[in-house]
Design a protein around this motif. Structure first.
Motif, mmCIF file in Angstrom:
data_model
loop_
_atom_site.group_PDB
_atom_site.id
_atom_site.type_symbol
_atom_site.label_atom_id
_atom_site.label_comp_id
_atom_site.label_asym_id
_atom_site.label_seq_id
_atom_site.Cartn_x
_atom_site.Cartn_y
_atom_site.Cartn_z
ATOM 1 N N ILE A 1 0.808 -1.217 0.000
ATOM 2 C CA ILE A 1 0.000 0.000 0.000
ATOM 3 C C ILE A 1 0.843 1.270 0.000
ATOM 4 O O ILE A 1 0.579 2.206 -0.718
ATOM 5 C CB ILE A 1 -0.938 0.026 1.220
ATOM 6 N N ARG A 2 1.896 1.303 0.796
ATOM 7 C CA ARG A 2 2.619 2.560 0.972
ATOM 8 C C ARG A 2 4.128 2.347 0.953
ATOM 9 O O ARG A 2 4.628 1.273 1.243
ATOM 10 C CB ARG A 2 2.193 3.243 2.267
ATOM 11 N N ASP A 3 4.801 3.421 0.613
ATOM 12 C CA ASP A 3 6.258 3.445 0.700
ATOM 13 C C ASP A 3 6.717 4.805 1.186
ATOM 14 O O ASP A 3 7.834 5.213 0.948
ATOM 15 C CB ASP A 3 6.907 3.099 -0.641
ATOM 16 N N ASP A 4 5.815 5.486 1.902
ATOM 17 C CA ASP A 4 6.095 6.856 2.330
ATOM 18 C C ASP A 4 6.492 6.970 3.793
ATOM 19 O O ASP A 4 6.719 8.064 4.282
ATOM 20 C CB ASP A 4 4.881 7.741 2.059
ATOM 21 N N LEU A 5 6.598 5.858 4.494
ATOM 22 C CA LEU A 5 6.960 5.923 5.905
ATOM 23 C C LEU A 5 8.463 5.742 6.074
ATOM 24 O O LEU A 5 9.019 4.709 5.692
ATOM 25 C CB LEU A 5 6.225 4.852 6.706
ATOM 26 N N VAL A 6 9.097 6.769 6.626
ATOM 27 C CA VAL A 6 10.540 6.750 6.838
ATOM 28 C C VAL A 6 10.830 7.180 8.261
ATOM 29 O O VAL A 6 10.335 8.216 8.718
ATOM 30 C CB VAL A 6 11.273 7.693 5.858
ATOM 31 N N GLY A 7 11.609 6.382 8.963
ATOM 32 C CA GLY A 7 12.060 6.735 10.298
ATOM 33 C C GLY A 7 13.517 7.166 10.243
ATOM 34 O O GLY A 7 14.280 6.676 9.412
ATOM 35 N N ALA A 8 13.898 8.076 11.103
ATOM 36 C CA ALA A 8 15.271 8.581 11.110
ATOM 37 C C ALA A 8 15.859 8.454 12.514
ATOM 38 O O ALA A 8 15.151 8.570 13.515
ATOM 39 C CB ALA A 8 15.296 10.039 10.671
ATOM 40 N N GLY A 9 17.153 8.215 12.560
ATOM 41 C CA GLY A 9 17.858 8.138 13.832
ATOM 42 C C GLY A 9 19.298 8.550 13.656
ATOM 43 O O GLY A 9 19.836 8.529 12.546
ATOM 44 N N GLN A 10 19.911 8.940 14.744
ATOM 45 C CA GLN A 10 21.324 9.306 14.690
ATOM 46 C C GLN A 10 22.002 8.987 16.009
ATOM 47 O O GLN A 10 21.351 8.809 17.033
ATOM 48 C CB GLN A 10 21.512 10.769 14.315
ATOM 49 N N ALA A 11 23.293 8.892 15.946
ATOM 50 C CA ALA A 11 24.118 8.681 17.138
ATOM 51 C C ALA A 11 25.328 9.593 17.012
ATOM 52 O O ALA A 11 25.797 9.880 15.916
ATOM 53 C CB ALA A 11 24.558 7.226 17.239
ATOM 54 N N ARG A 12 25.821 10.035 18.137
ATOM 55 C CA ARG A 12 26.963 10.959 18.160
ATOM 56 C C ARG A 12 28.179 10.219 18.681
ATOM 57 O O ARG A 12 28.106 9.427 19.618
ATOM 58 C CB ARG A 12 26.613 12.130 19.062
#
Length: 89
Positions: free
Chosen positions: A30-41
């Motif tokens: 149905i969808r391909d618009d869900l994107v999660g983001a993460g980062q580490a320092r």
């Protein structure tokens, strides 16, 4: 199980300016618009191993993706039942 669906998550990982970044994108029928983001320092002395930073960034991206999926599901459910919905995890 009588019917199986496949959902795929693509994870991209990169590093720049002392940070490790990750994106997790959900692909389904149905969808391909869900994107999660993460980062580490990185630690200020730069001694944090790269793999640890990648693990943290990816975990955060997946957590963010999960939250976004719950929000999307709440919206879809609200449209179906015509009443406000709050889904918790």
């Amino acid at each position: 199980m009588s019917a199986v669906k496949r959902w795929n998550v693509e994870i991209l990982v990169g590093a720049a300016d002392g940070r490790t970044y990750a994106e997790a994108q959900l692909y389904d029928e149905i969808r391909d618009d869900l994107v999660g983001a993460g980062q580490a320092r990185l630690r200020p002395d730069g001694s944090t191993p790269g793999l640890v930073g990648e693990e943290v960034a990816v975990a955060r991206a997946l957590s963010d993706l999960g939250h976004r999926l719950l929000v999307a599901a709440s919206g879809d459910l609200e449209e179906a039942v015509h009443t406000p919905v709050t889904l918790e995890h």
